[in-house]
Design an enzyme around this catalytic site. Structure first.
Site, PDB file in Angstrom:
ATOM      1  N   SER A 143       5.663   3.915   1.302  1.00  9.80           N
ATOM      2  CA  SER A 143       6.451   2.892   0.614  1.00  9.80           C
ATOM      3  C   SER A 143       6.639   1.706   1.546  1.00  9.80           C
ATOM      4  O   SER A 143       6.693   1.872   2.780  1.00  9.80           O
ATOM      5  CB  SER A 143       7.813   3.439   0.202  1.00  9.80           C
ATOM      6  OG  SER A 143       8.657   2.390  -0.253  1.00  9.80           O
ATOM      7  N   TYR A 157      15.813   7.372   1.699  1.00 13.67           N
ATOM      8  CA  TYR A 157      14.434   7.235   1.227  1.00 13.67           C
ATOM      9  C   TYR A 157      13.570   6.539   2.281  1.00 13.67           C
ATOM     10  O   TYR A 157      12.433   6.959   2.553  1.00 13.67           O
ATOM     11  CB  TYR A 157      14.415   6.453  -0.079  1.00 13.67           C
ATOM     12  CG  TYR A 157      13.066   6.352  -0.729  1.00 13.67           C
ATOM     13  CD1 TYR A 157      12.466   7.470  -1.305  1.00 13.67           C
ATOM     14  CD2 TYR A 157      12.381   5.141  -0.781  1.00 13.67           C
ATOM     15  CE1 TYR A 157      11.226   7.383  -1.915  1.00 13.67           C
ATOM     16  CE2 TYR A 157      11.142   5.039  -1.382  1.00 13.67           C
ATOM     17  CZ  TYR A 157      10.564   6.163  -1.956  1.00 13.67           C
ATOM     18  OH  TYR A 157       9.333   6.057  -2.547  1.00 13.67           O
TER      19      TYR A 157
END
Length: 248
Positions: A143, A157
């Site tokens: 990501s 995250y």
């Protein structure tokens, strides 16, 4: 296109979003594709039907990636039924979208994030590494927030996705002598159920990009298919940002 004819691919978390389109692209390019999914049998069956429409073999295996004991049996099933493995796409992921403040995030959520995003990816790569054939590929889906955290509420995250950078680079070194390449795709804002283009955070994410828009799952899948092909044989240990300039 037939660049992956004769190859066997495993895509974790392949029933929806980015994983589903990666599975479709790999099948379109000639690979036999196996996907794992957590809960949604109907969605998994739809992806499997698309794989079969390309004339490829494939199947959907239900597996809870947070349960470490389920991972080796998935790899063993693929090897037994398809005779080998050429491509592993570590796509399965977990993100808490509850908006819970940092101080109140429960241990259960911390553990789930780590077990799926980090441990699951490591274990799939570890078990697959002994079976991947010469010229094999591991593609990890990271990501953009693994490199740059643009706002609050993303700590857990971001931590898990930054670990994938180290995993990718370490695996590239460990497996290079076997002719296996390991690379990472780091998506920016992509239109998925988790972060839809018409969602409450869409304007925030669009403004972070240079292009002023969300990406599509198809744009991520196209890069994955390239990395899986022989054209990418000299690319390994790379982190490829497909983020519309979010981290530029």
């Amino acid at each position: 296109m037939s660049t992956l004819v004769g190859k066997v691919a495993l895509v974790t978390g392949g029933s929806r979003g980015i994983g589903a389109d990666i599975a479709r692209h790999l099948a379109r390019d000639g690979a036999e594709v196996i996907i794992t999914f957590a809960h949604d049998t109907q969605a998994a069956d739809k992806v499997l039907a698309d794989i079969h429409q390309y004339g490829r073999r494939g199947e959907a295996i239900q597996a809870d990636i947070a349960d470490a004991s389920t991972i080796a049996p998935v790899i063993e099933r693929v090897i037994k039924r398809y005779g080998g493995l050429d491509i592993l796409v570590n796509n399965a992921g977990y993100m808490d979208i509850s908006g819970t403040p940092l101080q109140d995030i429960p241990l259960e959520t911390v553990n789930q994030t780590i077990m799926v995003n980090i441990r699951g990816a490591f274990l799939f790569a570890q078990h697959a590494s002994t079976h991947l054939r010469e010229g094999g590929r591991i593609i990890n889906i990271g990501s953009c927030v693994g490199r740059h955290v643009p706002g609050s509420g993303l700590t857990l995250y971001a931590m898990s996705k930054s670990a994938i950078i180290g995993l990718t680079k370490g695996l590239a070194r460990d497996l290079g002598s076997k002719g296996i390449t390991v690379n990472q795709i780091s998506p920016g804002p992509i239109n998925t159920d988790m972060n839809p283009v018409n969602g409450p955070n869409a304007e925030f994410w669009c403004n972070l990009t240079s292009l002023g828009r969300y990406g599509t799952t198809n744009e991520i899948a196209a890069v994955a298919s390239f990395l899986a092909s022989s054209d990418a044989a000299f690319i390994t240990g790379a982190e490829i940002a497909v983020d519309g300039g979010t981290n530029s």
